[in-house]
Design a protein around this motif. Structure first.
Motif, PDB file in Angstrom:
ATOM      1  N   THR A 255      31.830  11.621  31.425  1.00 51.37           N
ATOM      2  CA  THR A 255      30.763  10.931  30.700  1.00 51.37           C
ATOM      3  C   THR A 255      29.915  10.135  31.696  1.00 51.37           C
ATOM      4  O   THR A 255      30.407   9.195  32.306  1.00 51.37           O
TER       5      THR A 255
ATOM      6  N   ARG B  25      21.479   7.261  20.536  1.00 52.88           N
ATOM      7  CA  ARG B  25      22.356   6.697  21.568  1.00 52.88           C
ATOM      8  C   ARG B  25      23.463   5.810  20.998  1.00 52.88           C
ATOM      9  O   ARG B  25      24.541   5.714  21.592  1.00 52.88           O
TER      10      ARG B  25
ATOM     11  N   ILE C  33      23.080   9.413  27.716  1.00 54.79           N
ATOM     12  CA  ILE C  33      24.450   9.674  28.135  1.00 54.79           C
ATOM     13  C   ILE C  33      24.598  11.183  28.226  1.00 54.79           C
ATOM     14  O   ILE C  33      24.091  11.910  27.373  1.00 54.79           O
TER      15      ILE C  33
ATOM     16  N   ASP D  93      29.303   3.409  21.460  1.00 51.40           N
ATOM     17  CA  ASP D  93      29.242   2.987  22.865  1.00 51.40           C
ATOM     18  C   ASP D  93      28.177   1.912  23.014  1.00 51.40           C
ATOM     19  O   ASP D  93      27.083   2.051  22.494  1.00 51.40           O
TER      20      ASP D  93
ATOM     21  N   TYR E 125      42.507  14.313  28.106  1.00 51.92           N
ATOM     22  CA  TYR E 125      43.175  14.451  26.812  1.00 51.92           C
ATOM     23  C   TYR E 125      44.294  15.473  26.932  1.00 51.92           C
ATOM     24  O   TYR E 125      44.036  16.641  27.222  1.00 51.92           O
TER      25      TYR E 125
ATOM     26  N   ASN F  31      36.936  15.371  30.125  1.00 54.95           N
ATOM     27  CA  ASN F  31      35.556  15.054  29.763  1.00 54.95           C
ATOM     28  C   ASN F  31      34.974  14.117  30.807  1.00 54.95           C
ATOM     29  O   ASN F  31      35.599  13.128  31.181  1.00 54.95           O
TER      30      ASN F  31
ATOM     31  N   SER G 190      27.514  14.179  28.722  1.00 50.95           N
ATOM     32  CA  SER G 190      28.955  14.401  28.640  1.00 50.95           C
ATOM     33  C   SER G 190      29.286  15.877  28.896  1.00 50.95           C
ATOM     34  O   SER G 190      28.631  16.771  28.363  1.00 50.95           O
TER      35      SER G 190
ATOM     36  N   ARG H  43      42.290  18.695  28.172  1.00 55.19           N
ATOM     37  CA  ARG H  43      40.830  18.691  28.143  1.00 55.19           C
ATOM     38  C   ARG H  43      40.369  17.550  29.039  1.00 55.19           C
ATOM     39  O   ARG H  43      40.910  16.443  28.967  1.00 55.19           O
TER      40      ARG H  43
ATOM     41  N   LEU I 251      32.656   8.160  33.877  1.00 54.93           N
ATOM     42  CA  LEU I 251      33.999   7.960  33.315  1.00 54.93           C
ATOM     43  C   LEU I 251      34.625   9.334  33.123  1.00 54.93           C
ATOM     44  O   LEU I 251      33.984  10.238  32.587  1.00 54.93           O
TER      45      LEU I 251
ATOM     46  N   VAL J 255      36.703  12.043  18.923  1.00 53.68           N
ATOM     47  CA  VAL J 255      37.226  13.374  19.234  1.00 53.68           C
ATOM     48  C   VAL J 255      38.480  13.597  18.382  1.00 53.68           C
ATOM     49  O   VAL J 255      39.376  12.751  18.360  1.00 53.68           O
TER      50      VAL J 255
ATOM     51  N   TRP K 188      30.767  13.567  15.019  1.00 49.99           N
ATOM     52  CA  TRP K 188      29.430  13.072  15.266  1.00 49.99           C
ATOM     53  C   TRP K 188      28.963  12.371  14.001  1.00 49.99           C
ATOM     54  O   TRP K 188      28.706  13.016  12.987  1.00 49.99           O
TER      55      TRP K 188
ATOM     56  N   TRP L 115      22.803  12.618  24.830  1.00 51.08           N
ATOM     57  CA  TRP L 115      22.362  11.698  23.782  1.00 51.08           C
ATOM     58  C   TRP L 115      21.389  10.696  24.369  1.00 51.08           C
ATOM     59  O   TRP L 115      21.709  10.052  25.367  1.00 51.08           O
TER      60      TRP L 115
ATOM     61  N   ASN M 191      37.656  11.281  31.374  1.00 51.49           N
ATOM     62  CA  ASN M 191      38.667  11.157  30.319  1.00 51.49           C
ATOM     63  C   ASN M 191      39.585  12.374  30.348  1.00 51.49           C
ATOM     64  O   ASN M 191      39.101  13.503  30.429  1.00 51.49           O
TER      65      ASN M 191
HETATM   66  C1  MD3 Z   1      27.774  10.125  21.323  1.00 50.55           C
HETATM   67  N1  MD3 Z   1      34.060  10.214  25.084  1.00 50.55           N
HETATM   68  O1  MD3 Z   1      34.113   8.020  26.725  1.00 50.55           O
HETATM   69  S1  MD3 Z   1      31.655  12.316  24.905  1.00 50.55           S
HETATM   70  C2  MD3 Z   1      33.623   7.877  25.594  1.00 50.55           C
HETATM   71  O2  MD3 Z   1      34.685  13.636  24.709  1.00 50.55           O
HETATM   72  C3  MD3 Z   1      33.617   9.026  24.651  1.00 50.55           C
HETATM   73  O3  MD3 Z   1      35.731  12.122  25.811  1.00 50.55           O
HETATM   74  C4  MD3 Z   1      34.138  11.374  24.260  1.00 50.55           C
HETATM   75  O4  MD3 Z   1      33.214   8.857  23.540  1.00 50.55           O
HETATM   76  C5  MD3 Z   1      34.893  12.468  24.982  1.00 50.55           C
HETATM   77  O5  MD3 Z   1      33.131   6.817  25.186  1.00 50.55           O
HETATM   78  C6  MD3 Z   1      32.837  11.826  23.742  1.00 50.55           C
HETATM   79  C7  MD3 Z   1      30.779  10.848  25.304  1.00 50.55           C
HETATM   80  C8  MD3 Z   1      29.827  10.109  24.418  1.00 50.55           C
HETATM   81  C9  MD3 Z   1      29.372   8.946  24.942  1.00 50.55           C
HETATM   82  C10 MD3 Z   1      28.416   8.206  24.292  1.00 50.55           C
HETATM   83  C11 MD3 Z   1      27.874   8.592  23.099  1.00 50.55           C
HETATM   84  C12 MD3 Z   1      29.321  10.503  23.203  1.00 50.55           C
HETATM   85  C13 MD3 Z   1      28.324   9.747  22.537  1.00 50.55           C
HETATM   86  C14 MD3 Z   1      26.844   7.824  22.463  1.00 50.55           C
HETATM   87  C15 MD3 Z   1      26.316   8.244  21.286  1.00 50.55           C
HETATM   88  C16 MD3 Z   1      26.782   9.390  20.708  1.00 50.55           C
END
Ligand code: MD3
Ligand code: FE
Length: 207
Positions: free
Chosen positions: A202, A173, A133, A125, A114, A200, A135, A198, A110, A179, A146, A168, A112
């Motif tokens: 994932t 998990r 996961i 998630d 921003y 990201n 990222s 930004r 995925l 964010v 967090w 993670w 993302n």
């Molecule tokens: C932490 N994205 O796409 S990193 C997402 O920075 C998401 O765009 C964020 O959360 C971003 O769902 C954060 C991805 C992430 C994914 C799963 C997690 C962080 C996590 C599971 C547990 C803890």
């Protein structure tokens, strides 16, 4: 030239880990966005998401009035999501290894986007906790929130920079995360894709 920082029992930040893939990541994301453009998905509740998204790999994360799911094709074009580039899969596998987690072969990425002011509210998630996961952060810095296993648990603020990777797995998990609104600034590398944004990536194992 990267550094590993533990943030949980099975979670860590790998500072600068993605930098050796920087140029491949940027050119490939740009190429796939030409095929499967970034778009604002709708939540099942009907709201448009602030974060713009696209996908590559066999499974793409999607959300609309029908709910969240993984799809094999981009509903916008009817075509399969762009394939996951070798460099992406290699980065994700090597990051899981650097985090001392079991071998990881993602089939979903995925992406993302921003813009300044965009945030991602605290959420959990779904998915298979057997698989970690990974990222990757590119462009403007961000502050990652967090949390714990319950929405009300205290959150920690974790600054993430261009080139940082977070992994993670296992017990960490299903933790809540989000964010903070992305602040204006300049990306450490000049690239049309990163102008005021930004990005990201994932990586997950879905299906
Ligand atoms: C932490 N994205 O796409 S990193 C997402 O920075 C998401 O765009 C964020 O959360 C971003 O769902 C954060 C991805 C992430 C994914 C799963 C997690 C962080 C996590 C599971 C547990 C803890
Ligand atoms: Fe998430």
């Amino acid at each position: 030239p990267w550094e590993r920082i533990a943030i949980g029992r099975q979670a860590c930040v790998l500072r600068g880990f993605a930098l050796r893939w920087e140029q491949a990541l940027l050119s490939q994301v740009q190429a796939m966005a030409a095929q499967a453009p970034f778009r604002h998905l709708r939540t099942p509740g009907g709201r448009s998401m602030q974060v713009a998204m696209t996908n590559c790999g066999a499974c793409g994360w999607y959300s609309d009035a029908q709910g969240y799911r993984y799809t094999a094709t981009d509903p916008l074009s009817g075509q399969p999501w762009p394939p996951m580039p070798e460099a992406f899969a290699a980065l994700a596998a090597q990051a899981a290894e650097a985090a001392d987690l079991p071998p990881f072969a993602p089939n979903a990425c995925l992406i993302n986007r921003y813009t300044v002011g965009t945030r991602l509210t605290l959420h959990q998630d779904e998915g298979d906790a057997q698989h970690p996961i990974v990222s990757v952060s590119l462009g403007l810095p961000a502050v990652f929130l967090w949390g714990g296993d319950a929405r009300a648990d205290a959150t920690q603020k974790l600054p993430l920079q261009h080139g940082d990777v977070v992994v993670w797995g296992g017990v960490d998990r299903m933790r809540y995360h989000g964010v903070m609104p992305v602040k204006d600034g300049t990306s450490p590398v000049a690239h049309p894709l990163l102008d005021g944004v930004r990005i990201n990536l994932t990586f997950r194992r879905a299906g």
